[in-house]
Design a protein around this motif. Structure first.
Motif, PDB file in Angstrom:
ATOM      1  N   LYS A 104       0.799  -1.223   0.000  1.00  0.00           N
ATOM      2  CA  LYS A 104       0.000   0.000   0.000  1.00  0.00           C
ATOM      3  C   LYS A 104       0.835   1.277   0.000  1.00  0.00           C
ATOM      4  O   LYS A 104       0.418   2.302   0.522  1.00  0.00           O
ATOM      5  CB  LYS A 104      -1.004   0.018   1.147  1.00  0.00           C
ATOM      6  N   GLY A 105       1.999   1.198  -0.587  1.00  0.00           N
ATOM      7  CA  GLY A 105       2.769   2.404  -0.815  1.00  0.00           C
ATOM      8  C   GLY A 105       2.276   3.077  -2.077  1.00  0.00           C
ATOM      9  O   GLY A 105       1.358   2.600  -2.735  1.00  0.00           O
ATOM     10  N   TRP A 106       2.879   4.189  -2.455  1.00  0.00           N
ATOM     11  CA  TRP A 106       2.431   4.935  -3.619  1.00  0.00           C
ATOM     12  C   TRP A 106       3.331   4.706  -4.823  1.00  0.00           C
ATOM     13  O   TRP A 106       4.515   4.421  -4.699  1.00  0.00           O
ATOM     14  CB  TRP A 106       2.306   6.423  -3.322  1.00  0.00           C
ATOM     15  N   LYS A 149       0.761  -1.148 -19.135  1.00  0.00           N
ATOM     16  CA  LYS A 149       1.920  -2.012 -19.401  1.00  0.00           C
ATOM     17  C   LYS A 149       2.541  -2.481 -18.078  1.00  0.00           C
ATOM     18  O   LYS A 149       2.897  -3.655 -17.948  1.00  0.00           O
ATOM     19  CB  LYS A 149       2.944  -1.256 -20.241  1.00  0.00           C
ATOM     20  N   LEU A 150       2.664  -1.600 -17.091  1.00  0.00           N
ATOM     21  CA  LEU A 150       3.223  -1.982 -15.787  1.00  0.00           C
ATOM     22  C   LEU A 150       2.334  -3.007 -15.086  1.00  0.00           C
ATOM     23  O   LEU A 150       2.844  -3.925 -14.432  1.00  0.00           O
ATOM     24  CB  LEU A 150       3.414  -0.746 -14.905  1.00  0.00           C
ATOM     25  N   VAL A 151       1.016  -2.872 -15.221  1.00  0.00           N
ATOM     26  CA  VAL A 151       0.081  -3.840 -14.645  1.00  0.00           C
ATOM     27  C   VAL A 151       0.213  -5.174 -15.373  1.00  0.00           C
ATOM     28  O   VAL A 151       0.293  -6.234 -14.745  1.00  0.00           O
ATOM     29  CB  VAL A 151      -1.373  -3.308 -14.693  1.00  0.00           C
ATOM     30  N   GLU A 152       0.281  -5.114 -16.701  1.00  0.00           N
ATOM     31  CA  GLU A 152       0.430  -6.326 -17.512  1.00  0.00           C
ATOM     32  C   GLU A 152       1.701  -7.093 -17.153  1.00  0.00           C
ATOM     33  O   GLU A 152       1.718  -8.320 -17.125  1.00  0.00           O
ATOM     34  CB  GLU A 152       0.462  -5.924 -18.989  1.00  0.00           C
ATOM     35  N   LEU A 153       2.783  -6.373 -16.833  1.00  0.00           N
ATOM     36  CA  LEU A 153       4.067  -6.990 -16.470  1.00  0.00           C
ATOM     37  C   LEU A 153       4.149  -7.353 -14.984  1.00  0.00           C
ATOM     38  O   LEU A 153       5.202  -7.775 -14.510  1.00  0.00           O
ATOM     39  CB  LEU A 153       5.214  -6.044 -16.833  1.00  0.00           C
ATOM     40  N   ASP A 184       0.218  -3.228  -9.287  1.00  0.00           N
ATOM     41  CA  ASP A 184      -1.151  -3.742  -9.294  1.00  0.00           C
ATOM     42  C   ASP A 184      -2.053  -2.810  -8.494  1.00  0.00           C
ATOM     43  O   ASP A 184      -1.620  -2.139  -7.573  1.00  0.00           O
ATOM     44  CB  ASP A 184      -1.229  -5.210  -8.865  1.00  0.00           C
ATOM     45  N   TYR A 185      -3.309  -2.793  -8.906  1.00  0.00           N
ATOM     46  CA  TYR A 185      -4.269  -1.848  -8.344  1.00  0.00           C
ATOM     47  C   TYR A 185      -4.564  -2.096  -6.866  1.00  0.00           C
ATOM     48  O   TYR A 185      -4.921  -1.172  -6.153  1.00  0.00           O
ATOM     49  CB  TYR A 185      -5.585  -1.894  -9.135  1.00  0.00           C
ATOM     50  N   LYS A 186      -4.437  -3.328  -6.400  1.00  0.00           N
ATOM     51  CA  LYS A 186      -4.766  -3.647  -5.010  1.00  0.00           C
ATOM     52  C   LYS A 186      -3.632  -3.331  -4.050  1.00  0.00           C
ATOM     53  O   LYS A 186      -3.872  -2.992  -2.902  1.00  0.00           O
ATOM     54  CB  LYS A 186      -5.155  -5.118  -4.891  1.00  0.00           C
ATOM     55  N   SER A 187      -2.396  -3.454  -4.491  1.00  0.00           N
ATOM     56  CA  SER A 187      -1.249  -3.282  -3.603  1.00  0.00           C
ATOM     57  C   SER A 187      -0.665  -1.876  -3.600  1.00  0.00           C
ATOM     58  O   SER A 187       0.161  -1.565  -2.767  1.00  0.00           O
ATOM     59  CB  SER A 187      -0.130  -4.258  -3.996  1.00  0.00           C
ATOM     60  N   HIS A 202     -10.508   1.917 -10.691  1.00  0.00           N
ATOM     61  CA  HIS A 202      -9.140   1.406 -10.573  1.00  0.00           C
ATOM     62  C   HIS A 202      -8.388   1.929  -9.355  1.00  0.00           C
ATOM     63  O   HIS A 202      -7.232   1.587  -9.152  1.00  0.00           O
ATOM     64  CB  HIS A 202      -8.348   1.770 -11.832  1.00  0.00           C
ATOM     65  N   LYS A 203      -9.006   2.800  -8.576  1.00  0.00           N
ATOM     66  CA  LYS A 203      -8.345   3.432  -7.428  1.00  0.00           C
ATOM     67  C   LYS A 203      -7.121   4.249  -7.869  1.00  0.00           C
ATOM     68  O   LYS A 203      -6.109   4.306  -7.184  1.00  0.00           O
ATOM     69  CB  LYS A 203      -7.927   2.392  -6.387  1.00  0.00           C
TER      70      LYS A 203
END
Length: 170
Positions: free
Chosen positions: A66-68, A99-103, A107-110, A145-146
């Motif tokens: 949960k960092g930024w 692209k960062l999510v795909e790799l 991730d949106y949750k962390s 997507h937060k």
């Protein structure tokens, strides 16, 4: 800061701790000396091969819990081109994020994800997101997507978990 346009491509994006005296720049304010990492995508193009990425990413040292994560796109443009450039910047930020999510890098949750459009030569016109996004667009980004969309030339690091625009004095 991005020297690409000012130097006809001889110099590109630079990430430094001190403010430059020769070009307007994006500034990450860190009064508490919070640990974070910076990635210059122009110096590391292989990370996001095949995408039209933004200039850089800043990540808190607690990014895995949960960092930024803050993606930044800088646009140096004439007054009449701000709206078009802000739209292009928004697309680059989202393409980079996807692209960062795909790799599995982000991730949106962390992560608390921030997308920031910076137009350094126009500090008196922030926030720049008002040119491109409706309130509905921004709320959809936040609730679906937060992701928080910013449009500032300065962002304040509060701690390992949060950043925000600095308070403006009226």
């Amino acid at each position: 800061m991005d020297y690409t346009q000012a130097t006809a491509g001889k110099r590109k994006v630079c990430i430094k701790e001190e403010d430059p005296d020769d070009i307007a720049s994006f500034h990450l304010i860190n009064p508490r000396k919070t640990t974070y990492w910076a990635v210059n995508f122009e110096e590391n193009p292989a990370v996001l091969k095949g995408s039209d990425q933004c200039e850089c990413m800043f990540v808190s040292s607690r990014a895995s819990s949960k960092g930024w994560v803050c993606l930044v796109e800088l646009k140096y443009c004439l007054e009449k081109n701000i709206e078009r450039n802000a739209g292009d910047a928004f697309k680059q930020l989202y393409e980079t994020l996807n692209k960062l999510v795909e790799l599995n890098i982000v991730d949106y949750k962390s992560h608390r994800i921030y997308l920031n459009i910076s137009i350094p030569e126009h500090s008196h016109r922030a926030p720049f997101t008002a040119f491109q996004n409706t309130q509905d667009d921004l709320l959809e980004c936040l609730y679906t997507h937060k992701v928080k969309v910013l449009g500032y030339n300065e962002v304040l690091i509060l701690n390992e978990c949060f950043i925000r625009p600095p308070k403006e004095e009226i």
